[in-house]
Design a protein around this motif. Sequence first.
Motif, PDB file in Angstrom:
ATOM      1  N   ILE A 154       0.774  -1.163  -0.066  1.00  0.00           N
ATOM      2  CA  ILE A 154      -0.054   0.072  -0.098  1.00  0.00           C
ATOM      3  C   ILE A 154       0.732   1.265   0.005  1.00  0.00           C
ATOM      4  N   LEU A 155       2.136   1.217   0.700  1.00  0.00           N
ATOM      5  CA  LEU A 155       3.045   2.425   0.625  1.00  0.00           C
ATOM      6  C   LEU A 155       3.419   2.615  -0.584  1.00  0.00           C
ATOM      7  N   ALA A 156       3.676   1.482  -1.445  1.00  0.00           N
ATOM      8  CA  ALA A 156       4.188   1.705  -2.868  1.00  0.00           C
ATOM      9  C   ALA A 156       2.991   2.275  -3.714  1.00  0.00           C
ATOM     10  N   GLU A 157       1.833   1.817  -3.536  1.00  0.00           N
ATOM     11  CA  GLU A 157       0.609   2.369  -4.370  1.00  0.00           C
ATOM     12  C   GLU A 157       0.723   4.010  -3.860  1.00  0.00           C
ATOM     13  N   ILE A 158       0.747   4.539  -2.794  1.00  0.00           N
ATOM     14  CA  ILE A 158       0.610   5.808  -2.393  1.00  0.00           C
ATOM     15  C   ILE A 158       1.924   6.364  -3.104  1.00  0.00           C
ATOM     16  N   TYR A 159       3.174   5.924  -3.126  1.00  0.00           N
ATOM     17  CA  TYR A 159       4.196   6.761  -3.651  1.00  0.00           C
ATOM     18  C   TYR A 159       4.057   6.730  -5.324  1.00  0.00           C
ATOM     19  N   ILE A 160       3.395   5.649  -5.765  1.00  0.00           N
ATOM     20  CA  ILE A 160       3.215   5.679  -6.957  1.00  0.00           C
ATOM     21  C   ILE A 160       2.209   6.786  -7.686  1.00  0.00           C
ATOM     22  N   GLU A 161       1.223   6.989  -6.743  1.00  0.00           N
ATOM     23  CA  GLU A 161       0.008   7.912  -6.954  1.00  0.00           C
ATOM     24  C   GLU A 161       0.825   9.347  -6.934  1.00  0.00           C
ATOM     25  N   GLU A 162       1.711   9.662  -5.971  1.00  0.00           N
ATOM     26  CA  GLU A 162       2.419  10.641  -5.845  1.00  0.00           C
ATOM     27  C   GLU A 162       3.525  10.919  -6.757  1.00  0.00           C
ATOM     28  N   GLY A 163       3.771   9.974  -7.685  1.00  0.00           N
ATOM     29  CA  GLY A 163       4.760   9.917  -8.605  1.00  0.00           C
ATOM     30  C   GLY A 163       6.264   9.716  -8.297  1.00  0.00           C
ATOM     31  N   ASP A 164       6.347   9.214  -6.989  1.00  0.00           N
ATOM     32  CA  ASP A 164       7.608   8.937  -6.523  1.00  0.00           C
ATOM     33  C   ASP A 164       8.141   7.506  -6.697  1.00  0.00           C
ATOM     34  N   SER A 165       8.725   7.146  -7.957  1.00  0.00           N
ATOM     35  CA  SER A 165       8.844   5.981  -8.196  1.00  0.00           C
ATOM     36  C   SER A 165      10.244   5.571  -7.607  1.00  0.00           C
ATOM     37  N   ILE A 166      11.089   6.235  -6.982  1.00  0.00           N
ATOM     38  CA  ILE A 166      12.205   5.763  -6.357  1.00  0.00           C
ATOM     39  C   ILE A 166      11.786   5.190  -4.924  1.00  0.00           C
ATOM     40  N   LYS A 167      10.772   5.726  -4.360  1.00  0.00           N
ATOM     41  CA  LYS A 167      10.138   5.440  -3.143  1.00  0.00           C
ATOM     42  C   LYS A 167       9.432   4.169  -3.334  1.00  0.00           C
ATOM     43  N   ALA A 168       8.693   4.122  -4.317  1.00  0.00           N
ATOM     44  CA  ALA A 168       7.854   2.870  -4.410  1.00  0.00           C
ATOM     45  C   ALA A 168       8.686   1.731  -4.818  1.00  0.00           C
ATOM     46  N   ILE A 169       9.922   1.855  -5.739  1.00  0.00           N
ATOM     47  CA  ILE A 169      10.744   0.826  -5.724  1.00  0.00           C
ATOM     48  C   ILE A 169      11.326   0.336  -4.437  1.00  0.00           C
ATOM     49  N   GLU A 170      11.600   1.127  -3.737  1.00  0.00           N
ATOM     50  CA  GLU A 170      12.388   0.873  -2.317  1.00  0.00           C
ATOM     51  C   GLU A 170      11.049  -0.194  -1.400  1.00  0.00           C
ATOM     52  N   MET A 171       9.851   0.287  -1.614  1.00  0.00           N
ATOM     53  CA  MET A 171       8.873  -0.524  -0.775  1.00  0.00           C
ATOM     54  C   MET A 171       8.725  -1.487  -1.534  1.00  0.00           C
ATOM     55  N   ILE A 172       8.691  -1.934  -2.892  1.00  0.00           N
ATOM     56  CA  ILE A 172       8.589  -3.255  -3.523  1.00  0.00           C
ATOM     57  C   ILE A 172       9.852  -4.044  -3.289  1.00  0.00           C
ATOM     58  N   GLU A 173      10.861  -3.493  -3.294  1.00  0.00           N
ATOM     59  CA  GLU A 173      12.107  -4.354  -3.118  1.00  0.00           C
ATOM     60  C   GLU A 173      11.961  -4.915  -1.584  1.00  0.00           C
ATOM     61  N   ASN A 174      11.486  -4.353  -0.566  1.00  0.00           N
ATOM     62  CA  ASN A 174      11.286  -4.798   0.677  1.00  0.00           C
ATOM     63  C   ASN A 174      10.282  -5.886   0.616  1.00  0.00           C
ATOM     64  N   SER A 175       9.291  -5.708  -0.185  1.00  0.00           N
ATOM     65  CA  SER A 175       8.294  -6.828  -0.141  1.00  0.00           C
ATOM     66  C   SER A 175       8.902  -8.036  -0.782  1.00  0.00           C
ATOM     67  N   LEU A 176       9.523  -7.787  -1.663  1.00  0.00           N
ATOM     68  CA  LEU A 176      10.254  -9.106  -2.345  1.00  0.00           C
ATOM     69  C   LEU A 176      11.282  -9.633  -1.696  1.00  0.00           C
ATOM     70  N   GLN A 177      12.007  -9.239  -0.679  1.00  0.00           N
ATOM     71  CA  GLN A 177      12.551  -9.894   0.307  1.00  0.00           C
ATOM     72  C   GLN A 177      11.604 -10.682   0.966  1.00  0.00           C
ATOM     73  N   ILE A 178      10.641 -10.407   1.180  1.00  0.00           N
ATOM     74  CA  ILE A 178       9.631 -11.434   1.998  1.00  0.00           C
ATOM     75  C   ILE A 178       9.120 -12.417   1.021  1.00  0.00           C
ATOM     76  N   THR A 179       8.328 -12.010  -0.155  1.00  0.00           N
ATOM     77  CA  THR A 179       7.669 -12.897  -1.051  1.00  0.00           C
ATOM     78  C   THR A 179       8.477 -12.900  -2.373  1.00  0.00           C
TER      79      THR A 179
END
Length: 394
Positions: A154-179
Motif C-alpha cells: 500500500i505504501l508503494a501504491e501511495i508513492y506511485i500515486e504521488e509520482g515518487d517511483s524511487i520510494k515505490a521501488i524501495e517499498m516493493i524491493e522490501n516486499s520481494l525480500q519477504i515474498t
Amino acid sequence: MKPQTVTNRHMSWLIHALYTRKHFEHCKKLIDRQLGICYDKQYLYYMKGLILREENKPTEAIHCFQQAIALNNKEPENYKELAKTLYSMGKFRNALEVFLKAETLLERPDHEIYHYIGELYHKSFGQPKAGVGEAKEYLKQAITCGKHVESYKILAEIYIEEGDSIKAIEMIENSLQITQEDVALMTQIGILYLKINEYQRAFEKLLDATTADSKHTNALLALGSILQSKNDIDGALNKYKRISNLTEESSEVWSNIGLCFFKKQKFIAAISCLKKAAWVSPLNFNALYNLGLVLVTAQQYVSAFQILAAAISLRPENAECYMLLGTCLRHLNDPGNAYLSLEKSTMLPDAIKNPLIYLNFALYCYEIGKSDQSVLYLSNFLEMTQHITVHREA
C-alpha cells in the motif's frame, strides 16, 4: 494455587488448541458449556467471535465481540477483532472508528491496527482532515513492527500515486525480500524501473517474472516493449507470442505487435494487427494513429484518411495526425485541404517536438510554388535539428 485457577488455565489452553486446529464445533460446544458455569466469559466470547467469523457468520461474531467488550472495555484485542469483522463486511467507516479506539488502548505497538488504519485512510474513509499523509504515517508505523508485505504494497501504491517511483521501488524491493516469488510485484517493479530509465534493472526484474510465470501477460508485454525499443523485433515478437489467450488480449498488445510487423515491413500483417487493436478499443488513440501511419506508408490513402480523422476526433491538438492527414489529401488530389492540414500541423503546440512537421510543410510549399514560405519553414526545421536528433529512417 486455587483449583479453579488451574481449571481456568487448562480450559483456556484447550479452547485455544481446538481453535488453532479448526475443530470449531467441538470448541463452540466447550465454550457454551463454560459460559454456563461463569468461566472467564470475556475470553469465551472473544474466542467464539473468532470462530463465528471463520465460519462466515459475521453478524453473530460482532455480537460476541461486543459482549467481550462489555465485560472488558480496556482490552484492545476485543476492539481489534470487532473492527476486523466490520472491515470484512465492508463497513469501513465503522471499522476505522473501532480501530482508532483500539489504538488508544494499546500498551505496545500493534502492526495490524496500524496497517488497517493506514489502509482505511488511504481509501479515504477517515475524517476530512485525514488522508494520504496520515495513511503513510500509520503504514510506516506498521512496518516498524516487522516486515509485512501488505503494508509495503500500500505504501508503494501511495508513492506511485504521488509520482515518487524511487520510494515505490524501495517499498516493493522490501516486499520481494519477504515474498520472492510474487510475479505481480516483480512485474510492477520492472515497469517502475522503466519509468526512471533503469532499463537493465527493469529487464532483469521482468525476466525474473517470466521465469517464475512464463505466461504472465504484463511481464511479457513490458519485456517485449523493451526489446522493441532496442530494435530487437524478433525478440519482442517472441515475447508477445507467449502471452496466453493472445486473441483476447488488450489493444496495447496488438498495437505493439502491429508496430513490430511494420518495422519488418510486413504491412499486411501490421495493418491486420493494428485493426485488431482498434477493434478491441475503438477509443485507443495510439492504435488509431499507428494504423493511420502504416496505411499511409502502404499507400492506402483513403483508409488512412478515415482512420486519421477518427484519431483527430479523439485528440484534436495532435500535430502529427494533421501532418499525416495532409499527406493523404495530397495523394488524393485535394491540394487545398492538404495545404490547410499541413499548415495546421505547424501551428499546434506539440509541433515543436517533431521537426518533420516543418520539413513536410516546407517541401509541400515548394511543390506548390510557395518558395518564400518553403524557405521559412525549412529554416525552422534546420534550427530545430540542431537541438533534436532526427532518426535517419524518418
